[in-house]
Write an enzyme that holds these catalytic residues in place. Structure first.
Site, PDB file in Angstrom:
ATOM      1  N   GLY A   4       0.819  -1.193   0.000  1.00 42.37           N
ATOM      2  CA  GLY A   4       0.000   0.000   0.000  1.00 42.37           C
ATOM      3  C   GLY A   4       0.861   1.253   0.000  1.00 42.37           C
ATOM      4  O   GLY A   4       2.062   1.204   0.288  1.00 42.37           O
ATOM      5  N   CYS A   5       0.257   2.372  -0.333  1.00 46.46           N
ATOM      6  CA  CYS A   5       1.012   3.624  -0.447  1.00 46.46           C
ATOM      7  C   CYS A   5       1.491   4.108   0.917  1.00 46.46           C
ATOM      8  O   CYS A   5       2.657   4.464   1.087  1.00 46.46           O
ATOM      9  CB  CYS A   5       0.167   4.680  -1.151  1.00 46.46           C
TER      10      CYS A   5
END
Lengths: 352, 352, 352, 352
Positions: B154-155
């Site tokens: 995920g970012c």
């Protein structure tokens, strides 16, 4: 075996156009960024002045020295303010360095027009003006091959010419146009000023230099007149939009009798840009948006016909620092050197 | 002679991460974007849905069909919502297509943790979870070579891990951290919603999903715990900032006795990222800014020591769609296939 | 019959806080903006320097002259840089003019702390420090009535104190807090600088002055310590967000045993702000957003409890130029003069 | 003794224009916001739907019921989509409630023109069209006194008319104009859509509905023709700018022989707006900026003369939700009821 890369310099590397030149050259397969000059910040690492280059280059800004530079590079790209550029260009040309100049110093063919619009006509510009080629490949490609001095067009003229020149050339619009253009703030340069202070510009829109006071006007008139084969008058209104990059030009003109409908107009653009690697005539119904060409050398163009009023609206979106400055300079460099025209310019806009 | 390019597909190409995957793959020298899937807009040209691709590709979006896809591509990159991804991945894996999945479906090793944070645990995820490699090259590079199923991080976790994992691994901060992160709005996806409507978000800042309700929390805890060799608790607060792209993560933690000063902390980052092509530890005194890595797969990291309070502040800036999603996926692909790790990822941020 | 309005002056009227003071005073029913001072632009119409006032006032900026001013006004609001303010305040106080000072010169009670954080301790500040009242009405209202010298709080401290002071006062959080705050760019003032140039700041986010180097830190510690009845340590990280106005402060602290759940924490805020005209504790589940208080003297506060990690997250959103500067100054003025506290401060945020 | 306040309703209170009406009415000394209608969110507190009203009002949205409303209010301000408004207005008018309608349903005098531009001509509009007064006070003030049905002008027409009508009325420009206008995104309403999603619009500029397809065109033509005393053709291009609020209209036209110079043109504006409380002709050399009128009912206008090309450029900046919608509605209400025209409209733009 790969050919050795050609050493080039960027003069004025600490400004926005200069930084963009560096970005493009650092990813260019045929050119090698061999020197970066920046008077005020000489001695500092380029990556300290252009923070997006951290970890990418160890180049250090140096003071401009034509003699030293001429020993190290074959080409110089100059991104200095109008008036500062010509003397630098002259020194380099005399030492055999080819020059791509992003200032206005060599753009206008007529010295009197230059003198009328720019307070200071550098003597060197006068000397070299005659050999300077106006660097809009889509209109002057043949002249660019082998050129020793290229005057890279202004950002507003580039967008305006891409939208309107083919229509004038095809006799589809009258030679009297209104250009209402909207620019990102980077067009104002990197020197801090109240006008480009975030809070003064960040959440509003305004025009500036209205009624023929912006100095890109004669440049548009010169090149549109060439396209039209007749003198073209330009009423130009630039605006500042709260975004960093991009120019959207809307050109208004009367449709001529030949411009019977929108399809005819659009076809003129399609024909003009067939085979052009960087100019896309959008599909019918699509309109240009600066966000879609940001960070690239691309242009999106479109034309509409208001049949109620008989007016044509031609539009182009570019990145003012890309196709409107540094990208176009590299495109010219590629042509001048005989490299593939798209070399080092394959960027696609990061969307969103 | 150049090797033939490997055909790949992007599934979920009409969203922002999918569009970014397409952008990167269209410029990739070893991979060929051979198919783009997008259920709702199947039949439309990709360039019509992703307008920055006008004039660049003629690809048309198609409905997902695992069988047909498996005949045409060797690799699929999936950018679908959590829960939608696993079934698609499973169908492709069964047909021999390697998968890089940008959703959360395969990121968490512990099925119970996944079930606790995501309402729907797809059965297929359970089946393939064991073989999925967590795709953060800077921490799991050896496992990525030849991997058949990669769970792209995920970012928020990517930014957090790049800032904090080396400090935990070196025992310089206590295993109880606060992550205050700020994201561009593209992190919210491309589906229109009131929360991401321009006027609701464009000129203000707010936190969302505070106090442990954001589902990136267990992912951070899993990976930070691996780095620390001990269980790490994360208090996570995400924010939305009025910009399209970028994540800035600030990680707060107690300095341990070993973290005698800022230089020691910074040295741990420098050592961790020596030779890393995409992570730059900024020079002392410089702080990360998302604008400086926008549109790239790069990360800028820095650490500071508040000697008054004994706290460490570790920071990382990335592009949430770049190193935080699509860029990282391509980096993983490069490693998995044995290509040069930086292949197709040479982008430098357009500054400004 | 209406009472005559009290003549007041704004010193430093050409900056952002000064302009906001003028805006508020031009709409104030009890005060009359009788003089505006601005050294560098003396002689220019205020409306020329603050263009939103075009057509609204004919006031002309004048050079500061304490003697002349004292004959014309009863109150002066000073919006000058730190260090410049104290001498001006001293001259006015000596001549019987009440002063509301928006600088830091009189905020810190302890001269040694002031000297440690601000390089220059003006002698005049020393003289008047003892009588200065810290102008946060929600915590020091009784002291403000009739006050002759009011030190208007900083923007970051205001947001931080509104979020955290009641929780410390109620013993619900430990006296060791992290403040991660995000500010609009107007907090950086109106003097052009590269750091606040649109293009450098307009589409990214970054922290600045990390690890205890921002001078609002001791102010937070002073006031939070008063609230807690014990020394409070503050780890403070300010950020710049691409928006003109607003501050969002997130305060992180350990929950104490008394903070059994979120309702208890929220109730402490509700109790603290019962009857407060400008502070709203948001409904459960709602989070503060700077856009919702922009252009006003209002504050939105909320608190969350991360039961997994035992941490409390207290948040406040204000307008840094409103409740964080000029609005709060007017609120203090109203209290000091015995006017209705909300007088001239009825603004509701323009949403969106 | 103060007169009792007049109870009014806002129908369509959950949209942006409706929310702005509520904001203005909550601060209005003569009107009382007695009811707010919003079909889809009926039952929710207004402050939950318009978060800037938290702590300010306890009003709850209700479903529209003409009969019930007529018993509680004397006036209704309707901010519904075109076509939805007329039936609502008709029901209220029949029950004796005065109506200010912010939609286009009653703006066009000619039913055929309405039918040509708007697909749906509501029967009720036809019935009441004749009595509707076009609510631009600067041009139709006498007709507004006592009016029972007021059609509040569109945002683009308001800006255009303020800039150009006096010049046409004075015979200084030819009756064939180009309007290049730039709007903030709130003009697109509050319903989420891809076109107004932050990431699609937040960092670029584009035109939309070019070449005579925007439905504000006939409204401009109707009113400019009245001013000119001759039919005026309008070529209209609207743009979306990455900002929430504001419209800047640039009107281009040929100068007539009477328009000998800029001073003559400017004098026509000065004469037209002498005594107008909300319209300011800027000082020579100053240009309108939407940021300077944001959140207010004010307009900044200016005119320039391009002597090289014989063209006039007239400009106006307004807030599209203020003077372009809700502010103007309140101004009309004040006139209609015989209140002071500026009542409740004293807002000054928060700058920056």
């Amino acid at each position: 075996m790969a050919s050795p890369r050609v050493p080039v310099a960027v003069v004025g590397a600490s400004g926005y156009a200069g930084a963009e030149l560096c970005r493009l050259l650092l990813g260019h397969p045929r050119a090698e960024l061999a020197a970066v000059c920046g008077q005020r910040r000489a001695g500092e690492p380029l990556a300290s002045v252009v923070p997006s280059l951290a970890g990418i280059t160890g180049l250090v800004l140096e003071a401009f020295d034509a003699r030293a530079l001429a020993e190290r590079v074959e080409v110089a790209l100059i991104a200095l303010p109008h008036g500062d550029s010509a003397p630098v260009a002259a020194q380099l040309l005399e030492r055999g360095v080819a020059v791509l100049d992003l200032s206005a110093d060599f753009r206008l063919h007529d010295a009197a027009v230059h003198a009328a619009w720019y307070s200071d006509l550098p003597e060197e510009a006068a000397l070299h003006r005659a050999e300077a080629v106006y660097g809009l490949p889509e209109r002057h490609r043949p002249d660019l091959a082998g050129a020793r001095l290229i005057a890279v067009p202004g950002c507003y003229p580039t967008a305006t010419l891409l939208a309107a020149a083919p229509l004038l050339a095809a006799g589809l619009i009258a030679p009297d146009v209104i250009v209402d253009a909207k620019s990102g703030v980077s067009g104002g340069g990197r020197s801090p000023s109240l006008a480009t202070h975030f809070c003064e510009i960040g959440e509003g829109i305004r025009a500036y230099k209205v009624a023929g006071s912006h100095r890109h006007t004669p440049e548009m008139e010169q090149e549109l007149s060439v396209a039209a084969g007749a003198e073209v008058a330009v009423t130009f209104t630039p605006h500042l939009v709260p975004m960093a990059r991009g120019i959207l030009a809307c050109v208004y003109a009367r449709a001529t009798a030949a411009a019977s409908d929108e399809a005819t107009l659009r076809q003129a653009l399609v024909a003009a840009y067939a085979g052009e690697p960087f100019v896309t005539v959008l599909a019918p119904g699509k309109l240009p948006d600066t966000a879609h060409v940001r960070g690239t050398n691309r242009a999106h163009v479109q034309v509409a016909h208001d049949s109620r009023t008989g007016r044509v609206i031609a539009m182009a979106a570019i990145d003012n620092l890309g196709k409107g400055a540094a990208g176009q300079a590299i495109q010219c460099l590629n042509i001048a050197r005989g490299w593939q025209e798209t070399c080092g310019l394959g960027h696609i806009a990061a969307f969103p």
